[in-house]
Design a protein around this motif. Structure first.
Motif, short mmCIF file in Angstrom:
data_model
loop_
_atom_site.label_atom_id
_atom_site.label_comp_id
_atom_site.label_asym_id
_atom_site.label_seq_id
_atom_site.Cartn_x
_atom_site.Cartn_y
_atom_site.Cartn_z
N ARG A 124 -3.33 -30.96 152.64
CA ARG A 124 -4.21 -30.09 151.85
C ARG A 124 -3.53 -28.75 151.62
NH1 ARG A 124 -9.19 -30.68 155.81
NH2 ARG A 124 -7.52 -29.73 156.99
N SER A 125 -3.71 -28.21 150.46
CA SER A 125 -3.11 -26.93 150.10
C SER A 125 -3.80 -25.79 150.84
CB SER A 125 -3.21 -26.72 148.59
OG SER A 125 -2.49 -25.59 148.20
N THR A 126 -3.02 -24.98 151.54
CA THR A 126 -3.58 -23.85 152.30
C THR A 126 -3.11 -22.50 151.77
OG1 THR A 126 -1.77 -24.01 153.90
CG2 THR A 126 -3.83 -25.17 154.44
N ALA A 127 -2.08 -22.51 150.95
CA ALA A 127 -1.61 -21.29 150.30
C ALA A 127 -1.04 -21.67 148.94
CB ALA A 127 -0.54 -20.59 151.14
N PHE A 128 -1.40 -20.88 147.94
CA PHE A 128 -0.92 -21.14 146.58
C PHE A 128 -0.98 -19.85 145.78
CE2 PHE A 128 -5.42 -22.11 146.76
CZ PHE A 128 -5.95 -21.50 145.64
N PHE A 129 -0.18 -19.80 144.74
CA PHE A 129 -0.31 -18.72 143.78
C PHE A 129 -1.40 -19.13 142.80
CE2 PHE A 129 4.40 -17.49 144.26
CZ PHE A 129 4.11 -16.42 145.06
N VAL A 188 -0.47 -22.83 141.87
CA VAL A 188 0.94 -23.19 142.05
C VAL A 188 1.10 -23.36 143.56
CG1 VAL A 188 3.33 -22.47 141.79
CG2 VAL A 188 1.65 -21.83 140.04
N PRO A 189 1.17 -24.61 144.04
CA PRO A 189 1.15 -24.87 145.48
C PRO A 189 2.35 -24.27 146.22
CG PRO A 189 1.45 -26.91 144.23
CD PRO A 189 1.30 -25.82 143.24
N LEU A 190 2.08 -23.75 147.41
CA LEU A 190 3.12 -23.16 148.25
C LEU A 190 3.17 -23.78 149.64
CD1 LEU A 190 2.58 -19.39 147.37
CD2 LEU A 190 4.34 -20.92 146.47
N GLU A 191 2.01 -23.93 150.30
CA GLU A 191 1.97 -24.45 151.67
C GLU A 191 0.86 -25.48 151.81
OE1 GLU A 191 1.50 -21.22 154.45
OE2 GLU A 191 3.16 -20.10 153.55
#
Length: 176
Positions: A99-104, A90-93
């Protein structure tokens, strides 16, 4: 000689992966929470307008669901342990390149977005500063890194664990 070196590198990589245990999602819950979850009545996964949702996202405590759906209880023995965990992002940052660097990381696809989120002890915040191109939130990932007990909260959901990922990979039919 070059092919022997390549073969040795592959063997070492496979050994390192085998040495890192793969964690099952239920292992993130204390035994009392697993039991409560097994005994819980079935809940429906209606739209976000369902009365169980908060206007800030996530589930609203006191919406008639059992307490286990809000549990932040963790398993202390897992703190600091290097693990592998498969789930759905679940993308966050994102970084400047998108590019996704933080996600749940969650145990089932669409969690926190289209259906009620899992309990916080079934949500892991993954930090991956290298970033990766997230093309499909319904495609499973395997994350490897050190698990930490750390409570995190945002408008989508609350998480009870964090992994600073050393590596991650997309799980496909060709690469299970």
């Amino acid at each position: 000689m070059r092919s022997l070196s390549a073969l040795l590198l592959i063997c070492f990589a496979l050994l390192a992966q085998a040495a890192t245990p793969e964690l099952d999602w239920l292992e993130l819950m204390p035994a009392s929470d697993r039991k409560a979850l097994e005994e819980m009545p079935e809940i429906t996964h209606d739209s976000p307008e369902n009365t169980g949702f908060s206007d800030k996202g996530g589930l609203r405590q006191g919406s008639g669901l059992p307490d286990v759906m809000y549990s932040t209880r963790t398993v202390p023995e897992l703190n600091g342990k290097r693990i592998r965990l498969a789930g759905y992002p679940v993308p966050l940052e994102n970084d400047a390149k998108g590019r996704s660097t933080a996600f749940f990381l969650v145990p089932y696809p669409g969690a926190c977005i289209h259906v009620p989120p899992p309990p916080p002890n079934q949500i892991v915040l993954v930090r991956y500063p290298k970033g990766f191109a997230l093309e499909d939130i319904y495609a499973p990932l395997q994350v490897e890194g050190r698990l930490a007990i750390e409570k995190t909260s945002n408008e989508l959901a609350d998480a009870a664990y964090v992994i600073n990922a050393a590596s991650l990979r997309l799980i496909t039919e060709d690469n299970p």
